[in-house]
Write a protein that holds these residues in place. Structure first.
Motif, PDB file in Angstrom:
ATOM      1  N   PHE A 292       0.829  -1.203   0.000  1.00  0.00           N
ATOM      2  CA  PHE A 292       0.000   0.000   0.000  1.00  0.00           C
ATOM      3  C   PHE A 292       0.867   1.259   0.000  1.00  0.00           C
ATOM      4  CE2 PHE A 292      -2.192   3.516   1.970  1.00  0.00           C
ATOM      5  CZ  PHE A 292      -3.444   3.496   1.374  1.00  0.00           C
ATOM      6  N   TRP A 293       1.793   1.338   0.956  1.00  0.00           N
ATOM      7  CA  TRP A 293       2.561   2.579   1.118  1.00  0.00           C
ATOM      8  C   TRP A 293       3.628   2.746   0.054  1.00  0.00           C
ATOM      9  CZ3 TRP A 293       0.849   6.632   3.543  1.00  0.00           C
ATOM     10  CH2 TRP A 293      -0.125   6.458   4.533  1.00  0.00           C
ATOM     11  N   CYS A 294       4.181   1.650  -0.422  1.00  0.00           N
ATOM     12  CA  CYS A 294       5.176   1.779  -1.483  1.00  0.00           C
ATOM     13  C   CYS A 294       4.500   2.298  -2.756  1.00  0.00           C
ATOM     14  CB  CYS A 294       5.859   0.435  -1.748  1.00  0.00           C
ATOM     15  SG  CYS A 294       7.175   0.563  -2.983  1.00  0.00           S
ATOM     16  N   SER A 295       3.378   1.691  -3.134  1.00  0.00           N
ATOM     17  CA  SER A 295       2.724   2.116  -4.385  1.00  0.00           C
ATOM     18  C   SER A 295       2.235   3.553  -4.270  1.00  0.00           C
ATOM     19  CB  SER A 295       1.585   1.157  -4.760  1.00  0.00           C
ATOM     20  OG  SER A 295       0.659   1.040  -3.696  1.00  0.00           O
ATOM     21  N   SER A 296       1.719   3.897  -3.109  1.00  0.00           N
ATOM     22  CA  SER A 296       1.250   5.258  -2.919  1.00  0.00           C
ATOM     23  C   SER A 296       2.416   6.254  -3.024  1.00  0.00           C
ATOM     24  CB  SER A 296       0.572   5.336  -1.549  1.00  0.00           C
ATOM     25  OG  SER A 296       0.257   6.645  -1.211  1.00  0.00           O
ATOM     26  N   SER A 297       3.552   5.891  -2.476  1.00  0.00           N
ATOM     27  CA  SER A 297       4.711   6.799  -2.510  1.00  0.00           C
ATOM     28  C   SER A 297       5.318   6.890  -3.908  1.00  0.00           C
ATOM     29  CB  SER A 297       5.778   6.338  -1.508  1.00  0.00           C
ATOM     30  OG  SER A 297       5.218   6.304  -0.200  1.00  0.00           O
ATOM     31  N   LEU A 298       5.210   5.807  -4.685  1.00  0.00           N
ATOM     32  CA  LEU A 298       5.754   5.844  -6.060  1.00  0.00           C
ATOM     33  C   LEU A 298       5.059   6.901  -6.910  1.00  0.00           C
ATOM     34  CD1 LEU A 298       6.246   2.042  -6.801  1.00  0.00           C
ATOM     35  CD2 LEU A 298       8.031   3.779  -6.585  1.00  0.00           C
ATOM     36  N   ASP A 299       3.788   7.140  -6.628  1.00  0.00           N
ATOM     37  CA  ASP A 299       3.052   8.173  -7.374  1.00  0.00           C
ATOM     38  C   ASP A 299       3.642   9.565  -7.168  1.00  0.00           C
ATOM     39  OD1 ASP A 299       1.186   6.710  -8.765  1.00  0.00           O
ATOM     40  OD2 ASP A 299      -0.377   6.888  -7.234  1.00  0.00           O
ATOM     41  N   LEU A 300       4.303   9.750  -6.023  1.00  0.00           N
ATOM     42  CA  LEU A 300       4.826  11.087  -5.710  1.00  0.00           C
ATOM     43  C   LEU A 300       5.907  11.535  -6.690  1.00  0.00           C
ATOM     44  CD1 LEU A 300       5.029  10.687  -1.842  1.00  0.00           C
ATOM     45  CD2 LEU A 300       3.443  12.135  -3.105  1.00  0.00           C
TER      46      LEU A 300
END
Ligand SMILES: [Fe+2]
Ligand SMILES: [Fe+2]
Length: 471
Positions: A292-300
């Protein structure tokens, strides 16, 4: 109201006392910041004494002091790393020319936007984490949370200093807006999506500091390359503090793994249901949080193809992290092989810099995984944690909404929707994690789902009373 003496109140190495106009502008902003801190910062701990690190200089050895502070009395300072004599622009079309000490008119609005976007993330994360203190797994962790929070506050100061010092009235207005937007606010949300996700449990906090603060590290590294020298120097010093935030994430997740392995050993089982019943986080559940957090952070990092990042690079505003490690710093002739859902495309390297950054970020993310997996291996289990594919669950760019598994396999939309909660936490998973979040505040004691740290802060023992809670 008596005016605040900034040279006394705010540690700084920017000669604030010699610039009356700037001093007045910051004096005007300071009470607004404090109101924001009291209203949107950590709830209910404002009168507790917290053992905090405060930046007091930029000396490599001895840049901070430690001591018990009530958070609203924290001395949020303004520090720029020492200037590099005759610094030159290190990349882009103006490579080799003198770095800028002022903002060139033609780049004013773009630079302001870059600084505002970075600045917006700093108070956003404090807002996201404001309730966490109530469910701290230990005083050691509570102190680390607050350390991260006050330093994100200082990072806001760092960006506000640049806005006030170099962007005139527009800059001052932006500084006010940085306090007016709020994480998750329906009308005035924070600029970037990840910074509007609430962080309501400590497993998310550890993932956030591991993945999202690391995005911060990469953004700061690329801004540290900027031709605009005050921005470069500001970001270089922020990176010193940022390292601790990622330490909190890496050791936090490591301690969860350690505790889970102990429970697995005690029970002699890998059965998630039994591990959960014993009050620990089973490894597949941890994997879902990482996804969850890795994919969300990749968008940044933004879209794979970006003309903005191309012009920011060409103009010298924002480089690649660790720019000197590359050979070609101009990139006018370079190509990049970009993976898209339709296959591999050859694109100009300049337009693919977000992807270049994302790749180096992911390499950095691997470091913790290796360490955690080594612990799992040593305990004799076959399970391995992994980073999700960068194509999984992306909400911007070439892979937006593509039904890709964490292993990177394209599946049907139907299968994706059916299986998505094998990959990211379900409502039930989140409820279970929330149920573990019981507050533990006896010095040295830890909640049952996380192992104690190997050592305390600043050579103090683990059972030191890192936060003296107000009676
Ligand atoms: Fe920060
Ligand atoms: Fe941070």
């Amino acid at each position: 109201m008596a005016s605040i003496n900034y040279t006394d109140k705010i540690p700084n190495n920017v000669n604030l006392a010699n610039d009356r106009a700037l001093q007045r502008a910051l004096e005007h902003w300071q009470p607004h910041f404090l109101d924001w801190w009291k209203g949107m910062g950590p709830t209910d701990f404002q009168t507790s004494e917290v053992y905090l690190r405060t930046a007091t200089s930029v000396d490599a050895d001895g840049w901070a002091t430690y001591g018990a502070v009530k958070m609203p009395d924290y001395r949020w300072g303004i520090f720029l790393a020492d200037p590099v004599a005759e610094r030159k622009i290190g990349f882009g079309d103006n490579m080799g020319q003198d770095a800028w000490q002022q903002v060139p008119g033609e780049f004013r609005s773009t630079l302001r936007r870059l600084i505002v976007t970075q600045g917006d993330t700093e108070p956003a994360s404090v807002e996201q984490q404001r309730l966490l203190g109530h469910t701290c797994p230990s005083l050691y962790d509570l102190r680390n949370l607050f350390q991260v929070n006050v330093e994100e506050g200082r990072h806001l100061w760092a960006m506000v200093y640049l806005l006030h010092a170099y962007f005139g009235r527009d800059g001052r207005e932006e500084a006010e807006e940085l306090l007016a937007r709020h994480s998750g606010d329906a009308d005035k949300p924070r600029i970037l999506k990840t910074f509007n996700e609430p962080i309501s449990d400590w497993l998310s906090f550890f993932c956030f500091t591991y993945f999202t603060d690391r995005d911060g590290k990469y953004q700061l590294k690329s801004l540290a390359e900027s031709a605009f020298d005050p921005l470069s120097r500001t970001c270089r010093f922020m990176l010193t503090e940022e390292a601790h935030h990622m330490f909190v994430g890496e050791t936090g997740i490591g301690r969860v793994v350690k505790r889970t392995l102990e429970v697995m050993k005690e029970l002699g089982t890998e059965d998630p249901a039994r591990i959960r019943a014993a009050g620990a986080v089973d490894l597949p559940l941890l994997q879902k949080y990482l996804n969850f957090w890795c994919s969300s952070s990749l968008d940044l990092f933004g879209s794979e193809i970006s003309s903005n990042s191309a012009s920011n690079f060409a103009n010298g505003l924002k480089g690649r992290p660790d720019e000197t490690q590359y050979e070609d710093h101009v990139l006018r002739a370079a190509q990049f092989k970009l993976e898209t859902p339709k296959g591999v495309e050859d694109v100009p390297m300049l337009n693919a810099l977000n992807e270049v950054m994302r790749e180096s970020y992911l390499k950095d993310c691997e470091i913790g995984l290796k360490r955690w997996n080594r612990a799992i291996e040593r305990a004799g289990y076959a399970f391995r944690l992994a980073l999700p594919s960068p194509h999984f669950r992306r909400s911007i760019g070439a892979w937006v909404d593509a039904p890709v598994t964490p292993e990177g396999k394209m599946v049907s939309r139907e299968e994706y929707d059916k299986r998505v909660h094998e990959w990211i936490p379900s409502a039930e998973d989140r409820a279970f994690v929330r149920s573990l979040m019981q507050r533990v505040v006896e010095p040295g004691k830890m909640a049952g789902w996380v192992a104690p740290p190997e050592r305390g802060i600043n050579n103090l023992p683990v059972d030191y009373e890192y936060v003296k809670l107000a009676a």
